[in-house]
Design a protein around this motif. Structure first.
Motif, PDB file in Angstrom:
ATOM      1  N   ARG A   1       0.828  -1.195   0.000  1.00  0.00           N
ATOM      2  CA  ARG A   1       0.000   0.000   0.000  1.00  0.00           C
ATOM      3  C   ARG A   1       0.872   1.259   0.000  1.00  0.00           C
ATOM      4  O   ARG A   1       0.675   2.181  -0.768  1.00  0.00           O
ATOM      5  CB  ARG A   1      -0.897  -0.011   1.237  1.00  0.00           C
ATOM      6  CG  ARG A   1      -1.861   1.145   1.290  1.00  0.00           C
ATOM      7  CD  ARG A   1      -2.482   1.225   2.655  1.00  0.00           C
ATOM      8  NE  ARG A   1      -3.575   2.162   2.711  1.00  0.00           N
ATOM      9  CZ  ARG A   1      -4.005   2.697   3.841  1.00  0.00           C
ATOM     10  NH1 ARG A   1      -3.434   2.366   4.981  1.00  0.00           N
ATOM     11  NH2 ARG A   1      -5.008   3.548   3.839  1.00  0.00           N
TER      12      ARG A   1
ATOM     13  N   LYS B   1       1.492   4.048  -2.932  1.00  0.00           N
ATOM     14  CA  LYS B   1       1.115   5.435  -2.668  1.00  0.00           C
ATOM     15  C   LYS B   1       2.294   6.375  -2.815  1.00  0.00           C
ATOM     16  O   LYS B   1       2.147   7.508  -3.268  1.00  0.00           O
ATOM     17  CB  LYS B   1       0.543   5.568  -1.259  1.00  0.00           C
ATOM     18  CG  LYS B   1      -0.916   5.169  -1.210  1.00  0.00           C
ATOM     19  CD  LYS B   1      -1.568   5.632   0.061  1.00  0.00           C
ATOM     20  CE  LYS B   1      -3.069   5.460  -0.037  1.00  0.00           C
ATOM     21  NZ  LYS B   1      -3.718   5.642   1.245  1.00  0.00           N
TER      22      LYS B   1
ATOM     23  N   THR C   1      -0.787  -0.151  -8.164  1.00  0.00           N
ATOM     24  CA  THR C   1      -0.836  -1.588  -7.859  1.00  0.00           C
ATOM     25  C   THR C   1      -0.772  -2.448  -9.122  1.00  0.00           C
ATOM     26  O   THR C   1      -0.003  -3.409  -9.187  1.00  0.00           O
ATOM     27  CB  THR C   1      -2.128  -1.929  -7.082  1.00  0.00           C
ATOM     28  OG1 THR C   1      -2.266  -0.979  -6.020  1.00  0.00           O
ATOM     29  CG2 THR C   1      -2.085  -3.318  -6.494  1.00  0.00           C
TER      30      THR C   1
ATOM     31  N   ILE D   1       0.866  -6.971   4.810  1.00  0.00           N
ATOM     32  CA  ILE D   1       0.023  -6.198   3.890  1.00  0.00           C
ATOM     33  C   ILE D   1       0.793  -5.766   2.657  1.00  0.00           C
ATOM     34  O   ILE D   1       1.857  -5.198   2.759  1.00  0.00           O
ATOM     35  CB  ILE D   1      -0.531  -4.935   4.609  1.00  0.00           C
ATOM     36  CG1 ILE D   1      -1.416  -5.383   5.767  1.00  0.00           C
ATOM     37  CG2 ILE D   1      -1.321  -4.075   3.659  1.00  0.00           C
ATOM     38  CD1 ILE D   1      -2.645  -6.151   5.346  1.00  0.00           C
TER      39      ILE D   1
ATOM     40  N   ILE E   1      -3.163  -1.037   7.177  1.00  0.00           N
ATOM     41  CA  ILE E   1      -4.241  -1.826   6.575  1.00  0.00           C
ATOM     42  C   ILE E   1      -5.312  -0.835   6.104  1.00  0.00           C
ATOM     43  O   ILE E   1      -5.818  -0.059   6.901  1.00  0.00           O
ATOM     44  CB  ILE E   1      -4.842  -2.828   7.587  1.00  0.00           C
ATOM     45  CG1 ILE E   1      -3.742  -3.777   8.074  1.00  0.00           C
ATOM     46  CG2 ILE E   1      -6.015  -3.593   6.980  1.00  0.00           C
ATOM     47  CD1 ILE E   1      -4.189  -4.742   9.160  1.00  0.00           C
ATOM     48  N   PRO E   2      -5.620  -0.822   4.804  1.00  0.00           N
ATOM     49  CA  PRO E   2      -6.531   0.207   4.285  1.00  0.00           C
ATOM     50  C   PRO E   2      -7.988  -0.010   4.678  1.00  0.00           C
ATOM     51  O   PRO E   2      -8.373  -1.118   5.040  1.00  0.00           O
ATOM     52  CB  PRO E   2      -6.373   0.082   2.770  1.00  0.00           C
ATOM     53  CG  PRO E   2      -5.796  -1.258   2.518  1.00  0.00           C
ATOM     54  CD  PRO E   2      -5.102  -1.710   3.766  1.00  0.00           C
ATOM     55  N   PRO E   3      -8.812   1.059   4.598  1.00  0.00           N
ATOM     56  CA  PRO E   3     -10.255   0.897   4.785  1.00  0.00           C
ATOM     57  C   PRO E   3     -10.808  -0.051   3.719  1.00  0.00           C
ATOM     58  O   PRO E   3     -10.169  -0.256   2.681  1.00  0.00           O
ATOM     59  CB  PRO E   3     -10.811   2.306   4.569  1.00  0.00           C
ATOM     60  CG  PRO E   3      -9.654   3.228   4.659  1.00  0.00           C
ATOM     61  CD  PRO E   3      -8.438   2.451   4.302  1.00  0.00           C
TER      62      PRO E   3
ATOM     63  N   GLU F   1     -10.870   0.955  -0.116  1.00  0.00           N
ATOM     64  CA  GLU F   1      -9.525   1.011  -0.708  1.00  0.00           C
ATOM     65  C   GLU F   1      -8.916  -0.388  -0.823  1.00  0.00           C
ATOM     66  O   GLU F   1      -8.221  -0.715  -1.781  1.00  0.00           O
ATOM     67  CB  GLU F   1      -8.633   1.904   0.163  1.00  0.00           C
ATOM     68  CG  GLU F   1      -7.280   2.174  -0.464  1.00  0.00           C
ATOM     69  CD  GLU F   1      -6.302   2.844   0.499  1.00  0.00           C
ATOM     70  OE1 GLU F   1      -6.736   3.591   1.389  1.00  0.00           O
ATOM     71  OE2 GLU F   1      -5.091   2.596   0.354  1.00  0.00           O
ATOM     72  N   PHE F   2      -9.218  -1.221   0.177  1.00  0.00           N
ATOM     73  CA  PHE F   2      -8.698  -2.589   0.197  1.00  0.00           C
ATOM     74  C   PHE F   2      -9.253  -3.388  -0.985  1.00  0.00           C
ATOM     75  O   PHE F   2      -8.530  -4.137  -1.657  1.00  0.00           O
ATOM     76  CB  PHE F   2      -9.093  -3.265   1.520  1.00  0.00           C
ATOM     77  CG  PHE F   2      -8.055  -4.205   2.062  1.00  0.00           C
ATOM     78  CD1 PHE F   2      -7.123  -4.825   1.231  1.00  0.00           C
ATOM     79  CD2 PHE F   2      -8.008  -4.474   3.422  1.00  0.00           C
ATOM     80  CE1 PHE F   2      -6.170  -5.695   1.747  1.00  0.00           C
ATOM     81  CE2 PHE F   2      -7.053  -5.339   3.948  1.00  0.00           C
ATOM     82  CZ  PHE F   2      -6.137  -5.958   3.108  1.00  0.00           C
TER      83      PHE F   2
ATOM     84  N   MET G   1      -7.520  -2.312  -4.014  1.00  0.00           N
ATOM     85  CA  MET G   1      -6.139  -2.805  -4.001  1.00  0.00           C
ATOM     86  C   MET G   1      -6.069  -4.284  -4.400  1.00  0.00           C
ATOM     87  O   MET G   1      -5.284  -4.652  -5.272  1.00  0.00           O
ATOM     88  CB  MET G   1      -5.564  -2.594  -2.601  1.00  0.00           C
ATOM     89  CG  MET G   1      -4.092  -2.824  -2.475  1.00  0.00           C
ATOM     90  SD  MET G   1      -3.507  -2.153  -0.888  1.00  0.00           S
ATOM     91  CE  MET G   1      -3.239  -3.646   0.018  1.00  0.00           C
TER      92      MET G   1
END
Lengths: 105, 158
Positions: free
Chosen positions: A67, A71, A77, A105, B99-101, B104-105, B108
């Motif tokens: 992530r 960013k 991605t 993650i 860890i994204p919301p 967004e997850f 992703m």
């Protein structure tokens, strides 16, 4: 101990098959590891990812999460998965001469 | 001769719960699979559909009742605002771990190549339409199609 043989001399690897010593890394070594991982050519976006991972690792002691990588490096991605197929975080770390990332993650 | 273990190549993850703590493990496992180069599919069914319903997915809550691991007496967990409080606490901790919301997850994992499906029986049961879902949903499929698409995969039920 397993080693990686480049044009110069065999380099020591850790248990995960990543470079054991960061000091052994240079761009030719990166190209050799990439070729081994099925990436025939390292393009400018590959280098952006590799340099960013090294920067974060040197500051924080672990590779960034995907992530954060997407960013902050400006490589999204989808592109990341195209650049480093079959496991971008691990592959990019390996090519960058860093240990296997610890994060989930 | 040393025992050689076959590495996992594909996973199909079934998400049947719509609480925040029901949805996150599935998203984390799907994303983790893709990070390892493992093919991943997410199949949302029953209350798990809340996680892909566009209007609801930003408002998933932690269940504070009926979960002994919350270490909270049932009656306390049932107090107004308790679920919202627990949810905001969990979201804060998640953000710390990068860890994204949920929204967004979903983007992703989808960008990472994970396919996202909704269960047809549940979609019919809740009278939902294709337009109710977030754009990351690839298709509404039957259980039969799910098994077809899961050929050669490990199926994980959450």
């Amino acid at each position: 101990m397993e080693t990686l043989t480049t044009s110069s001399q065999p380099l020591a690897l850790d248990n995960d098959g990543h470079l054991a010593r960061r000091a052994d890394w240079n761009e030719d070594v990166a190209r050799a590891i990439a070729a081994q991982e099925g990436i025939p050519e390292l393009t400018p976006p590959h280098w952006t990812v590799i340099r960013y991972m090294q920067k974060v690792f040197d500051q924080e002691g672990d590779a960034p999460s995907i992530r954060r990588l997407t960013k902050q490096s400006g490589v999204d991605t989808k592109t990341l998965y195209q650049l480093f197929p079959k496991g971008p975080a691990k592959k990019a770390a390996k090519i960058a001469g860093l240990p296997k990332p610890k994060g989930c993650i | 001769m040393p025992e050689t273990k076959t590495p996992i190549e594909r996973v199909s993850i079934v998400v049947s719960k719509g609480s925040l703590e029901g949805v996150y493990p599935a998203l984390i496992m799907a994303n983790g699979a893709r990070m390892e180069g493992i093919e991943a599919t997410l199949f949302f069914t029953f209350f798990g559909l809340d996680a892909i319903i566009d209007k609801r997915l930003d408002h998933l809550k932690v269940a504070t009742v009926g979960n002994p691991a919350m270490h909270m007496p049932t009656l306390v967990g049932a107090l107004p605002g308790m679920s919202a409080f627990a949810t905001s606490m969990m979201k804060k901790e998640m953000e710390k771990l990068d860890i994204p919301p949920v929204r967004e997850f979903l983007t992703m994992v989808h960008d990472a190549g994970c396919e996202i499906f909704a269960c047809k029986a549940s979609v019919d049961m809740f009278h939902l339409k294709r337009g109710d879902f977030c754009p990351e949903v690839d298709e509404v499929i039957s259980v039969g199609q799910f098994y077809e698409k899961s050929a050669g995969a490990e199926i994980i039920f959450t």
